[in-house]
Design a protein around this motif. Structure first.
Motif, mmCIF file in Angstrom:
data_model
loop_
_atom_site.group_PDB
_atom_site.id
_atom_site.type_symbol
_atom_site.label_atom_id
_atom_site.label_comp_id
_atom_site.label_asym_id
_atom_site.label_seq_id
_atom_site.Cartn_x
_atom_site.Cartn_y
_atom_site.Cartn_z
ATOM 1 N N ASP A 131 0.804 -1.219 0.000
ATOM 2 C CA ASP A 131 0.000 0.000 0.000
ATOM 3 C C ASP A 131 0.839 1.271 0.000
ATOM 4 O OD1 ASP A 131 -2.304 -1.504 0.061
ATOM 5 O OD2 ASP A 131 -2.470 -1.467 2.254
ATOM 6 N N VAL A 132 2.174 1.128 -0.020
ATOM 7 C CA VAL A 132 3.041 2.307 0.026
ATOM 8 C C VAL A 132 2.802 3.215 -1.176
ATOM 9 C CG1 VAL A 132 5.442 3.074 -0.162
ATOM 10 C CG2 VAL A 132 4.833 1.283 1.467
ATOM 11 N N PHE A 164 1.231 7.170 -0.854
ATOM 12 C CA PHE A 164 2.006 8.383 -1.126
ATOM 13 C C PHE A 164 1.492 9.121 -2.362
ATOM 14 C CE2 PHE A 164 4.829 6.434 1.937
ATOM 15 C CZ PHE A 164 5.312 7.535 2.625
ATOM 16 N N GLU A 165 0.789 8.415 -3.231
ATOM 17 C CA GLU A 165 0.108 9.117 -4.321
ATOM 18 C C GLU A 165 -1.034 9.966 -3.772
ATOM 19 O OE1 GLU A 165 -1.204 6.330 -7.218
ATOM 20 O OE2 GLU A 165 0.805 5.984 -8.049
ATOM 21 N N ARG A 166 -1.748 9.421 -2.770
ATOM 22 C CA ARG A 166 -2.876 10.147 -2.192
ATOM 23 C C ARG A 166 -2.441 11.424 -1.487
ATOM 24 N NH1 ARG A 166 -4.608 4.977 -0.473
ATOM 25 N NH2 ARG A 166 -4.085 5.445 1.708
ATOM 26 N N ILE A 167 -1.256 11.424 -0.890
ATOM 27 C CA ILE A 167 -0.805 12.630 -0.180
ATOM 28 C C ILE A 167 0.029 13.527 -1.086
ATOM 29 C CG2 ILE A 167 -0.836 11.387 2.023
ATOM 30 C CD1 ILE A 167 2.254 11.432 1.942
ATOM 31 N N GLY A 168 0.056 13.207 -2.365
ATOM 32 C CA GLY A 168 0.743 14.073 -3.311
ATOM 33 C C GLY A 168 2.238 13.880 -3.381
ATOM 34 N N ARG A 169 2.727 12.730 -2.955
ATOM 35 C CA ARG A 169 4.165 12.439 -3.028
ATOM 36 C C ARG A 169 4.365 11.066 -3.682
ATOM 37 N NH1 ARG A 169 3.659 16.854 -2.003
ATOM 38 N NH2 ARG A 169 4.666 18.159 -0.410
ATOM 39 N N ASP A 219 -5.740 5.991 7.394
ATOM 40 C CA ASP A 219 -4.913 4.814 7.719
ATOM 41 C C ASP A 219 -4.418 4.904 9.163
ATOM 42 O OD1 ASP A 219 -4.130 3.571 4.744
ATOM 43 O OD2 ASP A 219 -4.475 5.737 4.760
ATOM 44 N N HIS A 220 -3.997 6.107 9.553
ATOM 45 C CA HIS A 220 -3.508 6.289 10.923
ATOM 46 C C HIS A 220 -4.634 6.097 11.931
ATOM 47 C CE1 HIS A 220 -2.708 9.007 14.449
ATOM 48 N NE2 HIS A 220 -1.669 8.199 14.510
ATOM 49 N N LYS A 221 -5.800 6.652 11.632
ATOM 50 C CA LYS A 221 -6.927 6.514 12.546
ATOM 51 C C LYS A 221 -7.341 5.055 12.703
ATOM 52 C CE LYS A 221 -8.661 11.119 11.407
ATOM 53 N NZ LYS A 221 -9.740 11.900 10.743
ATOM 54 N N THR A 222 -7.324 4.322 11.592
ATOM 55 C CA THR A 222 -7.666 2.899 11.646
ATOM 56 C C THR A 222 -6.664 2.125 12.499
ATOM 57 O OG1 THR A 222 -8.662 3.033 9.446
ATOM 58 C CG2 THR A 222 -8.086 0.831 10.269
ATOM 59 N N LEU A 223 -5.367 2.455 12.326
ATOM 60 C CA LEU A 223 -4.323 1.779 13.101
ATOM 61 C C LEU A 223 -4.474 2.074 14.580
ATOM 62 C CD1 LEU A 223 -1.676 0.158 13.274
ATOM 63 C CD2 LEU A 223 -0.438 2.305 12.869
ATOM 64 N N GLN A 229 2.597 15.129 9.172
ATOM 65 C CA GLN A 229 1.253 15.656 9.363
ATOM 66 C C GLN A 229 0.231 14.929 8.495
ATOM 67 O OE1 GLN A 229 0.147 17.786 11.610
ATOM 68 N NE2 GLN A 229 2.226 17.921 12.478
ATOM 69 N N ALA A 230 0.647 14.598 7.263
ATOM 70 C CA ALA A 230 -0.252 13.871 6.366
ATOM 71 C C ALA A 230 -0.625 12.518 6.950
ATOM 72 C CB ALA A 230 0.410 13.698 5.000
ATOM 73 N N TRP A 231 0.352 11.844 7.568
ATOM 74 C CA TRP A 231 0.072 10.548 8.178
ATOM 75 C C TRP A 231 -0.846 10.693 9.388
ATOM 76 C CZ3 TRP A 231 -0.420 5.638 7.699
ATOM 77 C CH2 TRP A 231 -0.482 4.820 8.833
ATOM 78 N N MET A 232 -0.585 11.679 10.221
ATOM 79 C CA MET A 232 -1.385 11.853 11.426
ATOM 80 C C MET A 232 -2.847 12.159 11.106
ATOM 81 S SD MET A 232 0.565 11.264 14.001
ATOM 82 C CE MET A 232 -0.391 11.936 15.345
#
Length: 644
Positions: free
Chosen positions: A276-277, A281-286, A329-333, A322-325
């Motif tokens: 899922d990497v 990172f496509e979703r966060i623009g990287r 995905d972070h909330k689910t984890l 910040q994008a991860w937080m």
């Protein structure tokens, strides 16, 4: 109630069931059993580490609110730039935090239950970045001794050999089974083979959870791939959980991992499946560019050391954090780790207590193999002492029993005892190798300091006696010392005690400072101190009271010198010089035999203020044994008090 999982029933080579059970609290219904073969998940939540900044003395957070959830059979890559907190997190998860001076927060769970350090250590093993192994042992012997130390005599020799072979086969090391690990003087296994051996020798302890600190460090891309491929195969086949900190893996090596935990400045930048990497990172623009190693791109993306000054906040590592937080995905984890946690504290139902004597015997066996194979351990010293004996015997060759030879005899006694002791520094590299291996095995729960000290002490006795005997046979008769059998064997005894004390000093210093150069320097300094205050270079009547009362009476070289002086001069007589003018005798030491042109040897001892009675000699021997024992006990206490 037993927690079971049919998917985890396959046993690894050499694996046996080990129970981890809840503490049964008064009035509670806790008591469910978590078997070693049923470790289905390993979870941590809100793990944070705060230390004191060395410069500002203010709190510094080096790990911040880290979460993770790993299922059995998964291999996790722990990645991040240097200083991102990888090793800190790995040590916290493995409960190796004794050297971490700071505040640690968070929960660590197995199968959804909060556990303590003993529970984690009983079902896990930690493979360190440095390959701390006995270089002269073969690959098979390394795994076999690990099995003997961990299994505590629970299985037969035949079954143990079968399990060792299974592990050798599982890691593709059949051709190297009888190859030594490798020493500075003898080439052995390659770097990749050593890394596989490190893991294989830890798997024999039946872990369900494996922590790997930089398992591919020092390996090229091909060797790194092969090493991780074997680890992945074992993890999949036997449903192990593997967490590996790894620095910049190749594309093919990166794809071997199931999950990725990416850190930067102690903060999580991603935690999820490797598959899922790319979409994340496509979703966060990287997005990860085509034909670029994903691991290299991600490490460069979150590296704050070189990018933060040059680029805007939107392109910095802080943006990725910040994008991860704020991601789903972070909330689910976080939700999954929070729901997993309970309030019960799991601890380990320890297996039968390991027999100290049995473990000491295994270590003694291993030390004996090392001692006769490894030239550095004792061969170097045998060669050195042989050369010293030839030199001393020929320099002080056939001294006469004229008074002109009294001082050369005294010099020879001092030189022989002092330099025999000083040359014990040659043992430093060998004992430091043993100590590094001990620290690794102790941290993995195989044994404690007492068996190590017992085995190390016992293995030295026959070797040091042979060295003392060889040295004495050459020097004693060439130098023409007191030519009686009793005096010869007393000379051997004093040299033997001298070597035992000197080696005890080396072990003590090396245990306190297990760094080669430092241990060498400190041992040499202490030996120089003992030479200075022993009573030969500066007579006792002249020696400064501070050095006399603080150091002289605990100086084992002083007692060796005194004992060897009494051994030489107690029952010998010496010829005086005749005066040509008067025809009389001029004696250097006055005695009752002066009228006969002789010097009684006890007159020399009187000049040095030494008693020559049997009781006094016996007292000195007793003090020597006390010093030898004290060095070993102090070494044991240092190892005992040192946190691991």
């Amino acid at each position: 109630m037993t927690t079971s999982n049919p998917d985890l029933s396959t046993k690894a080579p050499g694996y046996s069931n080990m129970n981890v059970v809840n503490d049964v609290e008064k009035g509670s219904d806790l008591g469910r059993e978590l078997t070693n073969s049923a470790l289905a998940s390993f979870t941590w939540s809100d793990v944070a580490v705060t230390v004191e900044d060395r410069k500002t003395k203010k709190p510094l957070q080096i790990l911040d609110s880290c979460h993770g959830n790993i299922q059995a059979g998964n291999v996790v890559a722990l990645m991040g730039p240097s200083g991102s907190g990888k090793t800190t997190l790995l040590n916290v998860l493995a409960h190796r935090t004794s050297a971490l001076k700071g505040k640690i927060q968070g929960n660590i769970m197995m199968n959804g239950q909060v556990v303590d350090g003993s529970a984690v250590r009983m079902v896990s093993t930690y493979v360190e970045q440095e390959d701390a192994m006995i270089g002269i042992l073969t690959l098979r012997e390394t795994i076999d001794f690990a099995a003997r130390l961990s299994m505590n005599g629970e299985i037969s020799k035949k079954e143990r050999a079968s399990r060792v072979q299974e592990l050798i086969d599982a890691f593709g090391l059949q051709r190297q089974a009888n190859t030594i690990v490798g020493t500075p003087l003898r080439k052995g296994l390659s770097g990749g083979q050593k890394r596989r051996l490190s893991v294989a020798s830890q798997l024999v302890t039946s872990p369900r959870l494996i922590f790997l600190d930089e398992p591919t460090s020092g390996l090229d891309s091909a060797a790194s791939f092969e090493c991780m491929k074997f680890i992945r195969q074992v993890a999949k086949q036997h449903n192990l959980i593997v967490i590996a900190s790894i620095h910049q893996p190749s594309t093919t090596t990166f794809q071997l991992f199931d999950q990725l935990l990416l850190l930067s400045e102690g903060k999580t930048c991603y935690c999820g499946a490797v598959s899922d990497v790319q979409p994340y990172f496509e979703r966060i623009g990287r997005p990860i560019p085509i034909h670029i190693n994903p691991a290299e791109y991600l490490l460069d993306l979150v590296n704050s050391d070189f990018r933060q000054r040059e680029e805007s906040a939107e392109n910095s590592s802080g943006y990725v954090q910040q994008a991860w937080m704020s991601s789903q995905d972070h909330k689910t984890l976080v939700s999954s780790t929070a729901s997993a946690g309970g309030t019960a504290s799991l601890s380990v139902k320890l297996p039968a207590r390991k027999n100290t004597l049995a473990i000491s015997w295994v270590l003694l066996h291993r030390n004996s193999i090392k001692s006769y194979r490894d030239f550095i351990a004792y061969g170097t010293r045998v060669f050195m002492y042989f050369g010293l004996a030839i030199m001393m015997g020929t320099v002080w060759l056939r001294l006469s029993y004229h008074q002109s030879s009294i001082q050369p005899f005294i010099n020879a006694i001092f030189f022989g005892g002092a330099f025999m002791s000083f040359m014990a520094v040659a043992y430093v590299p060998s004992i430091i190798e043993d100590l590094h291996n001990f620290n690794k095995e102790r941290a993995n729960g195989l044994y404690g300091p007492l068996p190590f000290v017992i085995a190390n002490t016992l293995i030295s006795i026959p070797w040091l006696f042979l060295i003392a005997l060889m040295f004495s046979i050459i020097t004693y008769w060439l130098g023409h010392f007191n030519p009686t059998a009793g005096s010869f064997w007393m000379w051997v005894l004093w040299l033997f005690l001298d070597l035992l004390a000197a080696e005890g000093l080396v072990v003590l210093v090396s245990s306190a400072v297990p760094i080669f150069v430092v241990a060498l320097a400190v041992t040499a300094f202490v030996n120089g101190l003992w030479m200075s205050v022993g009573g030969f270079l500066v007579p006792m009547g002249t020696l400064n009271p501070f050095w006399k009362y603080v150091f002289h009476y605990i100086d084992y070289q002083a007692y060796v010198f005194q004992g060897m002086m009494v051994n030489q001069f107690r029952s010998t007589t010496w010829d005086c010089a005749r005066e040509s003018a008067s025809g009389g005798y001029q004696c250097m030491y006055p005695s009752d035999l002066q009228s006969q042109g002789k010097i009684r040897g006890t007159a020399v001892l009187q000049a040095y203020k030494y008693s020559w009675s049997d009781s006094k000699v016996g007292e000195w021997i007793g003090i020597m044994f006390a010093i030898i024992l004290a060095y070993r006990i102090l070494g044991y206490l240092i190892l005992m008090l040192r946190k691991h």
